[in-house]
Design an enzyme around this catalytic site. Structure first.
Site, mmCIF file in Angstrom:
data_model
loop_
_atom_site.group_PDB
_atom_site.id
_atom_site.type_symbol
_atom_site.label_atom_id
_atom_site.label_comp_id
_atom_site.label_asym_id
_atom_site.label_seq_id
_atom_site.Cartn_x
_atom_site.Cartn_y
_atom_site.Cartn_z
ATOM 1 N N GLU A 277 -10.032 -40.316 -69.694
ATOM 2 C CA GLU A 277 -10.127 -39.643 -68.385
ATOM 3 C C GLU A 277 -9.337 -40.398 -67.314
ATOM 4 O O GLU A 277 -8.908 -39.815 -66.314
ATOM 5 C CB GLU A 277 -11.597 -39.519 -67.937
ATOM 6 C CG GLU A 277 -12.392 -38.502 -68.738
ATOM 7 C CD GLU A 277 -13.840 -38.369 -68.254
ATOM 8 O OE1 GLU A 277 -14.467 -37.350 -68.614
ATOM 9 O OE2 GLU A 277 -14.363 -39.257 -67.550
ATOM 10 N N HIS B 266 -17.229 -39.932 -62.517
ATOM 11 C CA HIS B 266 -17.923 -38.678 -62.184
ATOM 12 C C HIS B 266 -19.153 -38.423 -63.076
ATOM 13 O O HIS B 266 -19.515 -37.283 -63.328
ATOM 14 C CB HIS B 266 -16.934 -37.500 -62.238
ATOM 15 C CG HIS B 266 -16.338 -37.269 -63.607
ATOM 16 N ND1 HIS B 266 -15.072 -36.779 -63.792
ATOM 17 C CD2 HIS B 266 -16.830 -37.468 -64.855
ATOM 18 C CE1 HIS B 266 -14.813 -36.686 -65.072
ATOM 19 N NE2 HIS B 266 -15.873 -37.086 -65.749
HETATM 20 C C1 DHB Z 1 -21.063 -39.371 -69.006
HETATM 21 C C2 DHB Z 1 -19.845 -39.680 -68.385
HETATM 22 C C3 DHB Z 1 -18.870 -38.711 -68.180
HETATM 23 O O1 DHB Z 1 -17.654 -38.937 -67.610
HETATM 24 C C4 DHB Z 1 -19.119 -37.412 -68.577
HETATM 25 O O2 DHB Z 1 -18.185 -36.481 -68.316
HETATM 26 C C5 DHB Z 1 -20.316 -37.080 -69.220
HETATM 27 C C6 DHB Z 1 -21.291 -38.069 -69.420
HETATM 28 C C7 DHB Z 1 -22.121 -40.398 -69.200
HETATM 29 O O3 DHB Z 1 -21.856 -41.604 -69.063
HETATM 30 O O4 DHB Z 1 -23.260 -40.018 -69.462
HETATM 31 FE FE FE Z 2 -16.251 -36.979 -67.781
#
Ligand code: DHB
Ligand code: FE
Length: 290
Positions: free
Chosen positions: A241, A13
């Protein structure tokens, strides 16, 4: 009559994916391969649009914060506004809830001994809206209602993989007793390997990610036993996550004595922003007749 799980969808996400959609950058060289990897799923879901989605995601200190940290929360409202994460809300439709389904899942799952926090005021952040954009593009309204299930994977301690898998099973059982006729998909979001902070920022572990996808499909009960430390060590601090994917997987029928689901689509891409993007669609099959 009942509600029934028809499929589960898993996807990262990453917020920058939402920005790429909103700023019309999806055909740029950096983003094109990523969005191409979702085309099969977008065609599939256009043919298999559910009546509702139970969307498992994590709030990133947007609605919740250090003042309030529910391990599992369920959104029971009729509408969820798009959150302002610091630069204005994403230009995407508000998310329409399904209060009847959410209330039913709440009472059933709590009475199956799971503690769900009931949330009526729930602005939803990139954890929920980016998966919708990946699967549905840029519609004027999302094609079906969504029941958000928010999981704490931000502040230690996150729930175990085992507990997540069992919650998915409990959600499936809840649908069995719903007084209505609904096709429901359950989505698990977040991951795959990524670490946004500290000396290991930028960590990606493709070998771990592929093995995770293999086990999610074929050995979810075994995968549920993986301890947190292994997620963090192998997939980075935000790789935790991935436990949320086990909630969606736990709701599939093979874990309740039904048929093995079909893999509609599997995709993996490195990187999007700082993250390894993984995506999987599993579709229910009819029980094999004896
Ligand atoms: C990113 C990935 C994530 O799952 C998130 O919640 C915030 C940032 C990233 O890769 O920038
Ligand atoms: Fe995230």
């Amino acid at each position: 009559m009942s509600a029934r799980i028809t499929a589960s969808v898993y996807t990262s996400h990453v917020p920058a994916i939402g920005v790429a959609v909103d700023l019309d950058k999806t055909r740029e060289p950096y983003w094109q391969p990523l969005f191409a990897g979702y085309e099969t799923s977008r065609a599939w879901i256009a043919e298999h649009t559910p009546d509702a989605i139970v969307l498992v995601y994590n709030d990133h200190a947007t609605r919740f914060g250090l003042d309030l940290i529910p391990t599992f929360a369920i959104g029971t409202a009729a509408r969820f506004p798009v959150a302002d994460e610091g630069w204005g809300p994403r230009p995407v439709p508000d998310v329409i809830g399904h209060p009847e389904l959410a209330a039913h899942i709440t009472q059933s799952v709590i009475q199956q001994d799971f503690d769900l926090t009931i949330v009526n005021d729930l602005p939803v952040d990139h954890g929920l809206t980016v998966p919708l954009s990946l699967m549905f593009g840029q519609p004027d309204a999302w094609p079906c209602p969504v029941v958000p299930v928010a999981v704490n994977v931000v502040q230690y301690p996150a729930p175990s993989g085992r507990r997540c898998l069992e919650l998915g099973k409990a959600i499936r059982r809840a649908l069995d007793t719903f007084d209505g006729d609904l096709d429901v998909q359950i989505w698990g979001t977040g991951g795959m390997s990524h670490q946004l902070q500290g000396p290991r920022a930028g960590l990606i572990n493709s070998e771990f990610d592929h093995a995770f996808l293999d086990r999610l499909i074929a050995d979810p009960e075994g995968l549920a036993g993986m301890p947190h430390i292994e997620y963090v060590r192998e997939a980075g601090s935000e790789g935790i996550e991935l436990v949320m994917w086990l909630i969606a997987r736990g709701a599939m029928g093979d874990l309740a004595g039904g048929a093995t689901p079909s893999t509609v689509h599997r995709f993996y891409h490195v990187p999007a922003s700082n993250t390894a993007v993984g995506h999987l669609v599993l579709q229910e099959n009819q029980r094999e007749s004896a």
